[in-house]
Design a protein around this motif. Sequence first.
Motif, PDB file in Angstrom:
ATOM      1  N   TYR A   1       0.739  -1.225   0.010  1.00  0.00           N
ATOM      2  CA  TYR A   1       0.246   0.138  -0.024  1.00  0.00           C
ATOM      3  C   TYR A   1       0.806   1.193   0.043  1.00  0.00           C
ATOM      4  O   TYR A   1       0.392   2.326   0.814  1.00  0.00           O
ATOM      5  CB  TYR A   1      -1.035  -0.149   1.329  1.00  0.00           C
ATOM      6  N   THR A   2       1.941   1.232  -0.701  1.00  0.00           N
ATOM      7  CA  THR A   2       2.779   2.306  -0.946  1.00  0.00           C
ATOM      8  C   THR A   2       2.980   2.289  -2.642  1.00  0.00           C
ATOM      9  O   THR A   2       2.874   1.396  -3.024  1.00  0.00           O
ATOM     10  CB  THR A   2       4.016   2.256  -0.326  1.00  0.00           C
ATOM     11  N   ASP A   3       3.274   3.445  -3.057  1.00  0.00           N
ATOM     12  CA  ASP A   3       3.170   3.768  -4.501  1.00  0.00           C
ATOM     13  C   ASP A   3       4.626   4.020  -4.945  1.00  0.00           C
ATOM     14  O   ASP A   3       4.885   5.351  -4.867  1.00  0.00           O
ATOM     15  CB  ASP A   3       2.111   4.700  -4.940  1.00  0.00           C
ATOM     16  N   LEU A   4       5.116   2.886  -5.737  1.00  0.00           N
ATOM     17  CA  LEU A   4       6.599   3.184  -6.130  1.00  0.00           C
ATOM     18  C   LEU A   4       6.554   4.040  -7.330  1.00  0.00           C
ATOM     19  O   LEU A   4       5.864   3.731  -8.541  1.00  0.00           O
ATOM     20  CB  LEU A   4       7.132   1.942  -6.491  1.00  0.00           C
ATOM     21  N   LEU A   5       7.461   5.264  -7.457  1.00  0.00           N
ATOM     22  CA  LEU A   5       7.345   6.180  -8.587  1.00  0.00           C
ATOM     23  C   LEU A   5       8.647   5.624  -9.475  1.00  0.00           C
ATOM     24  O   LEU A   5       9.298   4.704  -9.006  1.00  0.00           O
ATOM     25  CB  LEU A   5       7.237   7.331  -8.318  1.00  0.00           C
ATOM     26  N   SER A   6       8.543   6.279 -10.677  1.00  0.00           N
ATOM     27  CA  SER A   6       9.716   5.656 -11.748  1.00  0.00           C
ATOM     28  C   SER A   6      11.222   6.183 -11.171  1.00  0.00           C
ATOM     29  O   SER A   6      11.968   5.478 -11.597  1.00  0.00           O
ATOM     30  CB  SER A   6       9.454   6.297 -12.937  1.00  0.00           C
ATOM     31  N   ASN A   7      11.229   7.099 -10.224  1.00  0.00           N
ATOM     32  CA  ASN A   7      12.517   7.276  -9.679  1.00  0.00           C
ATOM     33  C   ASN A   7      12.917   6.597  -8.346  1.00  0.00           C
ATOM     34  O   ASN A   7      13.974   6.985  -7.824  1.00  0.00           O
ATOM     35  CB  ASN A   7      12.603   8.805  -9.220  1.00  0.00           C
ATOM     36  N   GLY A   8      12.031   5.657  -8.143  1.00  0.00           N
ATOM     37  CA  GLY A   8      12.215   4.568  -7.291  1.00  0.00           C
ATOM     38  C   GLY A   8      11.924   5.117  -5.715  1.00  0.00           C
ATOM     39  O   GLY A   8      12.166   4.250  -4.564  1.00  0.00           O
ATOM     40  N   LYS A   9      11.367   6.151  -5.530  1.00  0.00           N
ATOM     41  CA  LYS A   9      10.855   6.537  -4.326  1.00  0.00           C
ATOM     42  C   LYS A   9       9.196   6.327  -4.263  1.00  0.00           C
ATOM     43  O   LYS A   9       8.805   6.023  -5.208  1.00  0.00           O
ATOM     44  CB  LYS A   9      11.156   8.403  -4.173  1.00  0.00           C
ATOM     45  N   ALA A  10       8.852   6.005  -3.336  1.00  0.00           N
ATOM     46  CA  ALA A  10       7.458   5.513  -3.072  1.00  0.00           C
ATOM     47  C   ALA A  10       6.678   6.588  -2.229  1.00  0.00           C
ATOM     48  O   ALA A  10       7.121   7.180  -1.095  1.00  0.00           O
ATOM     49  CB  ALA A  10       7.647   4.041  -2.494  1.00  0.00           C
ATOM     50  N   ARG A  11       5.621   6.767  -2.662  1.00  0.00           N
ATOM     51  CA  ARG A  11       4.473   7.522  -1.868  1.00  0.00           C
ATOM     52  C   ARG A  11       3.966   6.713  -0.807  1.00  0.00           C
ATOM     53  O   ARG A  11       3.516   5.612  -0.967  1.00  0.00           O
ATOM     54  CB  ARG A  11       3.340   8.149  -2.738  1.00  0.00           C
ATOM     55  N   MET A  12       3.902   7.259   0.373  1.00  0.00           N
ATOM     56  CA  MET A  12       3.266   6.676   1.639  1.00  0.00           C
ATOM     57  C   MET A  12       2.100   7.186   2.184  1.00  0.00           C
ATOM     58  O   MET A  12       1.831   8.465   1.682  1.00  0.00           O
ATOM     59  CB  MET A  12       4.218   6.733   2.837  1.00  0.00           C
ATOM     60  N   PHE A  13       1.212   6.332   2.849  1.00  0.00           N
ATOM     61  CA  PHE A  13      -0.040   7.046   3.198  1.00  0.00           C
ATOM     62  C   PHE A  13      -0.888   7.672   2.261  1.00  0.00           C
ATOM     63  O   PHE A  13      -1.535   8.960   2.328  1.00  0.00           O
ATOM     64  CB  PHE A  13       0.183   8.053   4.453  1.00  0.00           C
ATOM     65  N   THR A  14      -0.971   6.766   1.203  1.00  0.00           N
ATOM     66  CA  THR A  14      -2.086   7.576   0.209  1.00  0.00           C
ATOM     67  C   THR A  14      -3.231   6.797   0.240  1.00  0.00           C
ATOM     68  O   THR A  14      -3.629   5.662  -0.250  1.00  0.00           O
ATOM     69  CB  THR A  14      -1.461   7.276  -1.356  1.00  0.00           C
ATOM     70  N   TRP A  15      -4.294   7.646   1.123  1.00  0.00           N
ATOM     71  CA  TRP A  15      -5.534   6.839   1.899  1.00  0.00           C
ATOM     72  C   TRP A  15      -6.646   6.985   0.863  1.00  0.00           C
ATOM     73  O   TRP A  15      -7.445   6.127   0.669  1.00  0.00           O
ATOM     74  CB  TRP A  15      -5.686   7.595   3.037  1.00  0.00           C
TER      75      TRP A  15
END
Lengths: 212, 425
Positions: free
Chosen positions: B282-296
């Motif tokens: 439930y985290t969203d991995l972006l193309s730069n390798g970082k991931a969004r967290m707490f996207t509720w």
Amino acid sequence: MFGLAKLFISTVCFLLCVCVSTYASERQFYLGKIATPEEVLGWDIDVRPDGLGAPVGSGNAINGEEIYAEVCAGCHGDFGEGMDRWPELVGGEDTLDTHDPLKTTGSYWPYASTMYDYIYRAMPFGMSQSLTVDETYQIVAFILNMNDIIDEDFVLSNKNIGKIEMPNRDGFLLPDPRPDIDVFSGTPCMSDCDVPITIIGKARDIDVTPED
Amino acid sequence: MVKKREIVKGINRRRLLGGATALGSLAMTSKVFSQVKANRDNLPPNLPEWTPDLGPGVDVNPYGTPSIFEENVIRRNVPWLTASAESSVNFTPLQDLEGIITPNGLCFERHHGGVPEINPADYRLMINGLVDREMIFTLDDLKRFPQTNKFYFLECAANGGMEWKGSQLNGCQFTFGMVHNVQYTGVKLSDLLSETGLKPKAKWVLAEGSDTSGMTRSIPIEKILEDCLIVWAMNGEALRAEQGYPVRLVVPGWEGNMWVKWIRRLEFGDKPYMTREETSKYTDLLSNGKARMFTWVMEAKSVVTSPSPEKPILQKGVHQIRGLAWSGRGKIKRVDVSIDGGKNWKTSKLHGPVFSKSLSRFTFPLNWNGEELLIQSRAIDETGYVQPHIHELQKVRGLNSIYHNNSIATWLVNKNGKVENVRLG
């Protein structure tokens, strides 16, 4: 005398009111019962990134190898490589920004505390909360060691689990930036819109849909 | 007399069993019952076979089930998706539903360790941590609080997740079916917390399930006090076991994983708990390798449920395009429909009731003359947010996301009336 008593009583009342409103809210419904410390202790099993909630205990990877082989390797493989469709626990470094990212405890998980928390509460699959505290520290230490995060003789414990530096600790972004696309405020294009209308893929051709 | 009645019953039972067997074999050859040809002997001017005889009495089926002719309307799963059926998901047959309510037995399931069997007499909800009083509530205690009844959709954040890179599953059920919509009965968490009190430092809640996975998620206190519920009933009856019996958490408009089932504990703290489900999942991995967290929040979305791959167009002439729309930010304001791949749009009819954070039903008339169509729907919610194209999401989030695909889908209607899931580009 009467006046003094009245003053005393009203002062006590005032203090009581202040105390109640400052330190404890008043119950409205008087439903439910107060939990005893023993009851809370039995169910309060979570462990936070700063180590809060970590039970007293310890273990290292050397001791963890045996218990890992016994209760984890059947699904996750002897070296954390994953079996069948069960997840890998090791590897995936430098893959997160590629087209085939591999998210493992080593490459993706930001906190070691989460490993302790999850393994104790949910593993082994179908036998949750059957590991001892020390066994859990041993398994976490073994997985961390397989990921080259700690040495094999490093003693992981409640005192240091909140201080383990995971490789992807800074890999997460906050807060949620959505909506992250153009918002049209309710007036989107209605006619002759400039959109691609060529079919570039059909699910039928991929042919992975279950048939009745 | 009794003997005669038994004979009549017996005849009917045999007929019912025969009907079920016949339907079973038909279901093997065709997913769509409406395609099966009618028995001419039952059509005017003939007397239908079911008319002369008595049917089953009121003592035959004490808990009602759908007609045997609806046996094709079931939850389905995709076996290759997961390692085990106990930690897996199935899908709501949206293509077969009407209105906005999902029948309890058709609400999709997602568990992480199978369905626990909990005797309600053994049920306890513990509230601990940064509260004035650490407390334990029985189910009976919960039912004595002032109650609330609310319609809410529940959508898994991974609904449509298999479609991020391209069209993969050829079905409305498999691409949109991780959503359901029921009326919940329960108590507002804010009422429950008036009993325990809250310490000023309490900023986060850990919600914990009592199943073998011990599901846990962190929820900010503002959301808990705004509209979260502790519920024991759905659509007027006790929660189904697979939906959290006897008690689950309701987190309106937010991803389904947070709606902890079989909930046993709420712990209040000053920081998030960073559980497995909110870090590695439930985290969203972006193309730069970082991931969004707490996207509720589940953003506005819609789907055309008919026509769809499961609901081909069977003849030329008038039809009603039917669909569902929803938004985690509030009410659906409008749904537009296109039959030419999004080049031109017309506004559909939105049917009431339209509740906040609930499925809404729309229809749009279609006169089909056998031509190819590219059918799409586009939801707009009360905040003005417009459901996006997948290209817009991919531009910002890359191709590695799993969760929060709320993009517009395209159904290709072929000249023979068969419908399939396609990607435009």
